[in-house]
Design a protein around this motif. Structure first.
Motif, mmCIF file in Angstrom:
data_model
loop_
_atom_site.group_PDB
_atom_site.id
_atom_site.type_symbol
_atom_site.label_atom_id
_atom_site.label_comp_id
_atom_site.label_asym_id
_atom_site.label_seq_id
_atom_site.Cartn_x
_atom_site.Cartn_y
_atom_site.Cartn_z
ATOM 1 N N ILE A 144 0.829 -1.200 0.000
ATOM 2 C CA ILE A 144 0.000 0.000 0.000
ATOM 3 C C ILE A 144 0.865 1.252 0.000
ATOM 4 C CG2 ILE A 144 -1.756 1.294 1.268
ATOM 5 C CD1 ILE A 144 -2.862 -1.230 0.090
ATOM 6 N N LEU A 145 1.896 1.269 0.834
ATOM 7 C CA LEU A 145 2.803 2.415 0.929
ATOM 8 C C LEU A 145 4.183 2.035 0.416
ATOM 9 C CD1 LEU A 145 0.793 2.737 3.631
ATOM 10 C CD2 LEU A 145 2.282 4.694 3.984
ATOM 11 N N THR A 257 -3.296 1.612 11.066
ATOM 12 C CA THR A 257 -2.936 3.025 11.116
ATOM 13 C C THR A 257 -2.018 3.391 9.956
ATOM 14 O OG1 THR A 257 -3.155 3.080 13.518
ATOM 15 C CG2 THR A 257 -1.811 4.803 12.514
ATOM 16 N N PHE A 258 -1.047 2.538 9.690
ATOM 17 C CA PHE A 258 -0.070 2.792 8.623
ATOM 18 C C PHE A 258 -0.744 2.828 7.255
ATOM 19 C CE2 PHE A 258 3.818 1.350 6.183
ATOM 20 C CZ PHE A 258 4.545 2.517 6.397
ATOM 21 N N VAL A 259 -1.548 1.825 6.974
ATOM 22 C CA VAL A 259 -2.257 1.763 5.694
ATOM 23 C C VAL A 259 -3.231 2.929 5.560
ATOM 24 C CG1 VAL A 259 -3.979 0.423 4.420
ATOM 25 C CG2 VAL A 259 -1.968 -0.709 5.363
ATOM 26 N N LEU A 263 -4.493 5.447 2.330
ATOM 27 C CA LEU A 263 -5.848 5.382 1.785
ATOM 28 C C LEU A 263 -6.593 6.701 1.935
ATOM 29 C CD1 LEU A 263 -6.886 1.770 2.857
ATOM 30 C CD2 LEU A 263 -5.875 2.548 0.718
ATOM 31 N N ALA A 264 -6.119 7.575 2.827
ATOM 32 C CA ALA A 264 -6.733 8.891 2.996
ATOM 33 C C ALA A 264 -5.879 10.013 2.399
ATOM 34 C CB ALA A 264 -6.955 9.172 4.481
ATOM 35 N N GLY A 269 1.144 13.532 -0.319
ATOM 36 C CA GLY A 269 2.003 14.301 0.573
ATOM 37 C C GLY A 269 2.210 13.647 1.917
ATOM 38 N N ALA A 270 1.163 13.063 2.479
ATOM 39 C CA ALA A 270 1.286 12.454 3.803
ATOM 40 C C ALA A 270 2.228 11.252 3.772
ATOM 41 C CB ALA A 270 -0.090 12.042 4.327
ATOM 42 N N VAL A 271 2.133 10.447 2.720
ATOM 43 C CA VAL A 271 3.027 9.300 2.593
ATOM 44 C C VAL A 271 4.467 9.769 2.461
ATOM 45 C CG1 VAL A 271 3.714 7.391 1.099
ATOM 46 C CG2 VAL A 271 1.304 7.736 1.639
#
Length: 280
Positions: A144-145, A257-259, A263-264, A269-271
């Motif tokens: 996912i990340l 929490t990590f995933v 997904l949001a 930018g957050a990743v």
């Protein structure tokens, strides 16, 4: 569930071993496969202790060998008359970055972590349709990340995620339920099997050496508080028994929490901020 049969890949250690034990405890006829069956002693001893050795059938399978996959699946269905579930668990960790490894190195990661999943799933699907069964694939939060120094591994897991997410609604029209299971850090031999010498890797990383040093320090801290293989495996076993299993499920609050960051995160930018903080 005593008559139901599940085939699991990569069961010699870690999550795969615990999935095999958990399935046997739940009454599944459990075909536990691994590349090297000489490593089956730990699983068989644990199964004997748990009183489920009679439900464990160890077989050799290298998921990168399509002919061997086809033969294994056919032999299992011939032996037991049916195949009700498959758990794609076999995989290999990998650490590296594009400039410092070959394309062949990256292809090898894809062969195990992506194409191996496809070989097994393709061979099993006709039998799973017949039983209206389950296809469960152990992915990763790395599917996912994207994570620094994990480009090839994350690429393989991203491919697994996209493939199975696309397949899920189609397979459901024929009665097969598809589920992705996403562990975060798990205290298993998976990381040890990456097989790097940290100091040597940092020295060889050149311009990326400082970032690699910081990344390895952060990763060591994450795995110090890792989930147990048994806890992660319990999520897989639960998905197999769930009458309406999810398409995607994480194995811990930390993984959720990590995933959830990705997904949001519509603009990425957050990743980027999260993973960039690992490199300083």
């Amino acid at each position: 569930m005593g008559e139901q049969t599940v085939l699991i890949t990569g069961t010699s250690t870690g999550i795969g071993l615990e999935i095999a034990l958990g399935c046997a405890r739940a009454g599944w006829r459990t075909v536990a496969t691994m590349r090297d069956v000489s490593r089956a002693e730990r699983l068989l001893a644990a199964a004997d202790t748990a009183g489920v050795a009679d439900l464990i059938d160890v077989r050799r399978l290298d998921v990168t060998e399509p002919g061997a996959v086809d033969t294994c699946v056919e032999e299992v269905t011939s032996t037991y008359g049916r195949l009700d579930a498959v758990v794609n668990n076999a995989g290999a960790g990998h650490l590296g970055t594009l400039e410092q490894e070959s394309i062949d190195d990256i292809r090898a990661v894809m062969e195990v972590n992506f194409f191996g999943v496809l070989h097994v799933s393709r061979a099993a699907l006709p039998h799973l349709r017949a039983s209206r069964g389950r296809l469960v694939t152990v992915s990763s939060v790395g599917g996912i990340l994207g994570q620094p120094f994990n480009e090839a591994y994350c690429a393989a897991k991203f491919a697994v995620e996209g493939f199975m997410e696309a397949l899920a609604p189609l397979a459901a029209t024929t009665g097969v339920r598809v589920t992705l299971v996403e562990p975060g850090a798990v205290a298993s031999e998976f990381i040890a099997n990456v097989g790097i010498d940290a100091d040597a890797a940092i020295d060889a990383a050149g311009v990326y050496g400082p970032a690699l040093r910081a990344y390895l320090a952060r990763t060591g801290q994450a795995f110090a508080a890792a989930q147990s293989p048994a806890a992660a495996a319990a999520v897989v076993v639960a998905a197999l028994g769930d009458p309406t299993p999810p398409v995607r499920v994480q194995t811990s609050d930390a993984a959720r929490t990590f995933v959830g960051v990705k997904l949001a995160d519509l603009d990425g930018g957050a990743v980027s901020r999260t993973t960039a903080s690992w490199l300083v």
